[in-house]
Design a protein around this motif. Structure first.
Motif, PDB file in Angstrom:
ATOM      1  N   ASP A 100      11.803  14.835   3.623  1.00  0.00           N
ATOM      2  CA  ASP A 100      10.524  14.448   3.024  1.00  0.00           C
ATOM      3  C   ASP A 100      10.684  14.095   1.546  1.00  0.00           C
ATOM      4  O   ASP A 100      10.093  13.134   1.060  1.00  0.00           O
ATOM      5  CB  ASP A 100       9.485  15.559   3.176  1.00  0.00           C
ATOM      6  N   VAL A 101      11.492  14.870   0.833  1.00  0.00           N
ATOM      7  CA  VAL A 101      11.747  14.587  -0.578  1.00  0.00           C
ATOM      8  C   VAL A 101      12.455  13.242  -0.707  1.00  0.00           C
ATOM      9  O   VAL A 101      12.114  12.430  -1.572  1.00  0.00           O
ATOM     10  CB  VAL A 101      12.571  15.720  -1.231  1.00  0.00           C
ATOM     11  N   ALA A 102      13.424  12.994   0.161  1.00  0.00           N
ATOM     12  CA  ALA A 102      14.158  11.723   0.115  1.00  0.00           C
ATOM     13  C   ALA A 102      13.205  10.551   0.310  1.00  0.00           C
ATOM     14  O   ALA A 102      13.226   9.590  -0.470  1.00  0.00           O
ATOM     15  CB  ALA A 102      15.244  11.705   1.192  1.00  0.00           C
ATOM     16  N   TYR A 103      12.363  10.618   1.333  1.00  0.00           N
ATOM     17  CA  TYR A 103      11.432   9.518   1.603  1.00  0.00           C
ATOM     18  C   TYR A 103      10.403   9.372   0.482  1.00  0.00           C
ATOM     19  O   TYR A 103      10.063   8.262   0.087  1.00  0.00           O
ATOM     20  CB  TYR A 103      10.739   9.712   2.948  1.00  0.00           C
ATOM     21  N   GLU A 104       9.922  10.495  -0.034  1.00  0.00           N
ATOM     22  CA  GLU A 104       8.902  10.439  -1.089  1.00  0.00           C
ATOM     23  C   GLU A 104       9.440   9.832  -2.385  1.00  0.00           C
ATOM     24  O   GLU A 104       8.683   9.241  -3.150  1.00  0.00           O
ATOM     25  CB  GLU A 104       8.353  11.845  -1.352  1.00  0.00           C
ATOM     26  N   PHE A 160      13.979   6.812  -1.021  1.00  0.00           N
ATOM     27  CA  PHE A 160      15.228   6.611  -0.299  1.00  0.00           C
ATOM     28  C   PHE A 160      14.916   6.391   1.176  1.00  0.00           C
ATOM     29  O   PHE A 160      14.076   7.081   1.753  1.00  0.00           O
ATOM     30  CB  PHE A 160      16.157   7.816  -0.469  1.00  0.00           C
ATOM     31  N   ASN A 161      15.590   5.431   1.800  1.00  0.00           N
ATOM     32  CA  ASN A 161      15.358   5.122   3.211  1.00  0.00           C
ATOM     33  C   ASN A 161      16.121   6.031   4.150  1.00  0.00           C
ATOM     34  O   ASN A 161      15.810   6.091   5.332  1.00  0.00           O
ATOM     35  CB  ASN A 161      15.739   3.668   3.511  1.00  0.00           C
ATOM     36  N   SER A 162      17.109   6.735   3.625  1.00  0.00           N
ATOM     37  CA  SER A 162      17.962   7.578   4.451  1.00  0.00           C
ATOM     38  C   SER A 162      18.180   8.926   3.762  1.00  0.00           C
ATOM     39  O   SER A 162      18.707   8.973   2.654  1.00  0.00           O
ATOM     40  CB  SER A 162      19.310   6.887   4.675  1.00  0.00           C
ATOM     41  N   LYS A 202      12.842  13.009 -10.177  1.00  0.00           N
ATOM     42  CA  LYS A 202      11.625  13.306  -9.401  1.00  0.00           C
ATOM     43  C   LYS A 202      11.969  14.182  -8.207  1.00  0.00           C
ATOM     44  O   LYS A 202      11.260  15.147  -7.901  1.00  0.00           O
ATOM     45  CB  LYS A 202      10.972  11.991  -8.955  1.00  0.00           C
ATOM     46  N   ALA A 203      13.088  13.873  -7.543  1.00  0.00           N
ATOM     47  CA  ALA A 203      13.527  14.672  -6.396  1.00  0.00           C
ATOM     48  C   ALA A 203      13.832  16.109  -6.827  1.00  0.00           C
ATOM     49  O   ALA A 203      13.477  17.055  -6.113  1.00  0.00           O
ATOM     50  CB  ALA A 203      14.752  14.035  -5.753  1.00  0.00           C
TER      51      ALA A 203
END
Length: 62
Positions: free
Chosen positions: A28-32, A35-37, A14-15
């Motif tokens: 933004d991609v990490a959070y979406e 991923f918390n970090s 997805k990322a």
């Protein structure tokens, strides 16, 4: 493949789509993708893809 690896693979895929198809920041991609970090996301992405998210984005032509 265990359940955690399967879920991680889905999140990384997805990322990759978001990195390829949007101009969202790496954070933004990490959070979406759950991923918390962003730093952990980058580390894990590099382990799975042998390149950083930024390198992937450059190679994808975004």
């Amino acid at each position: 493949m265990n359940v955690n690896d399967y879920i991680t693979e889905i999140r990384i895929n997805k990322a990759k789509a978001l990195l390829r198809d949007t101009n969202k920041s790496i954070a933004d991609v990490a959070y979406e993708t759950g991923f918390n970090s962003p730093a952990y996301f980058t580390t894990l992405f590099r382990q799975k893809q042998n390149q950083t998210p930024s390198e992937f984005r450059k190679g994808a032509g975004v």
